[in-house]
Design an enzyme around this catalytic site. Structure first.
Site, PDB file in Angstrom:
ATOM      1  N   LYS A   1       0.863  -1.183   0.000  1.00 21.03           N
ATOM      2  CA  LYS A   1       0.000   0.000   0.000  1.00 21.03           C
ATOM      3  C   LYS A   1       0.898   1.232   0.000  1.00 21.03           C
ATOM      4  O   LYS A   1       1.660   1.454   0.934  1.00 21.03           O
ATOM      5  CB  LYS A   1      -0.909  -0.009   1.228  1.00 21.03           C
TER       6      LYS A   1
ATOM      7  N   LYS B   1      -2.073  -1.543  -3.876  1.00 23.00           N
ATOM      8  CA  LYS B   1      -2.956  -0.381  -3.849  1.00 23.00           C
ATOM      9  C   LYS B   1      -2.136   0.898  -3.866  1.00 23.00           C
ATOM     10  O   LYS B   1      -1.150   0.981  -3.126  1.00 23.00           O
ATOM     11  CB  LYS B   1      -3.789  -0.457  -2.569  1.00 23.00           C
TER      12      LYS B   1
END
Ligand code: PBG
Length: 328
Positions: free
Chosen positions: A195, A248
């Site tokens: 992330k 992400k």
């Protein structure tokens, strides 16, 4: 006589042929739709930064669930927006917290839905950081206890799967152990493994009211200059017991998706985040692009990069386009 060059156009001559030779196949089964749940009743309010996306009070969840199921999307990722916040994000694990109530309600009224929860503290803390603070920095190890408590409370309330998005080191192990101790050995963990610290989260933070009150998330979310480190994060989460690893954002990180998917022994999810959605919406509103065509192209690109699962604000529409044979 063989021709002196390759006629690659030969397989593009008709829709039938093009569809037969597609290298990337999409399925509605691989789509997850994020749902924002808030306190209150009879509320279905559009999120200004994310045209077409709404915050729902629990009693109005039927409105979005019915449409999802009709389109063939059976998985949702819950984000909670609590009424009150405090320094330790208590609202995140209370038995009558917003997510816990939404889970019990959804389990009862929509047994056909698969419920995944975002496990994090930023929507619940007054300072907006993803953990508890020690001075102005997030205390990694103390945060682990809180995350484990949140995940356990979600499982108790009926979550089928938990998805930690905080980026603390060791949280997958802490959550796995807490779930196993309570008899939730069958609840998978989908970790937001790679992330990145990204400007693409801007519209989400407005939607969830989770922007940090000071500083930024650079000491825990990843530096976007790094690809190899994304693989390291994914492999270490798998080592701690992650059942699915996520990359992400998605659109600017297709290389990371590719690299992780080549080395991962578990399924790889990609989260096409709020800013990616908002960019397409804005361009469409300006009349610069064809929204459906672009959303399809981006989604297929993410799967082509190696994602097995896609979390997208376009999940419902994508399911429709798959159903029509436009993509898939
Ligand atoms: C919570 C969380 C965020 C997103 C998912 N979980 C925000 C953040 O990290 O600031 C972003 C999702 C999106 O932008 O669509 N930690």
């Amino acid at each position: 006589m063989a021709e002196p060059f390759n006629r690659t156009r030969r397989l593009r001559g008709s829709d039938t042929l093009r569809r037969m030779v597609r290298e990337t196949r999409l399925s509605k089964d691989a789509l997850i739709y994020p749902v924002f749940v808030r306190e209150g009743s009879n509320i279905e309010e559009e999120i200004p930064s994310m045209e077409g996306q709404y915050r729902y009070s629990i009693d109005r969840l039927a409105s979005v669930f019915d449409r999802l199921l009709e389109a063939g999307v059976t998985k949702v990722l819950f984000f909670g927006i609590p009424g009150e916040k405090d320094g330790e994000g208590k609202g995140a694990w209370q038995e009558d917290g917003i997510i816990q109530r939404a889970l019990r309600h959804s389990r009862e009224h929509y047994p056909e839905l698969y419920l995944i929860t975002d496990v994090c503290m930023c929507e619940y803390t007054s300072h907006g950081h993803c953990g508890v603070l020690e001075g102005e920095t997030v205390d990694n190890d103390r945060t682990l206890d809180f995350l484990a408590r949140i995940a356990r409370s979600h499982a108790r309330a009926g979550a089928h799967m938990v998805a930690p998005s905080d980026m603390m080191d060791g949280r997958v192990l802490a959550i796995r152990e807490a779930l196993d101790r309570e008899g939730f050995g069958q609840v998978p963990v989908m970790s937001y493994a790679a992330k990145y610290c990204s400007s693409f989260y801007g519209p989400f933070r407005e939607a969830a009211g989770s922007a940090p009150a000071f500083g930024d998330r650079r000491t825990y979310q990843m530096d976007y200059h790094n690809q190899r480190e994304g693989l390291r994060e994914a492999l270490s989460d798998i080592g701690e017991g992650a059942d699915i690893v996520m990359v992400k954002p998605a659109l600017a990180y297709l290389d990371v998706i590719r690299r992780v998917s080549e080395r991962s022994a578990v399924p790889v999810a990609a989260y096409s985040v709020s800013g990616e959605y908002a960019m397409i919406k804005a361009a469409a509103r300006g009349g610069f692009i064809d929204e459906a065509a672009l959303a399809c192209e981006v989604a297929v690109g993410i799967f082509r990069a190696g994602a097995d699962i896609l979390i997208s604000y376009y999940a419902r529409e994508l399911a429709g386009w798959i159903g029509e044979g436009r993509i898939g």
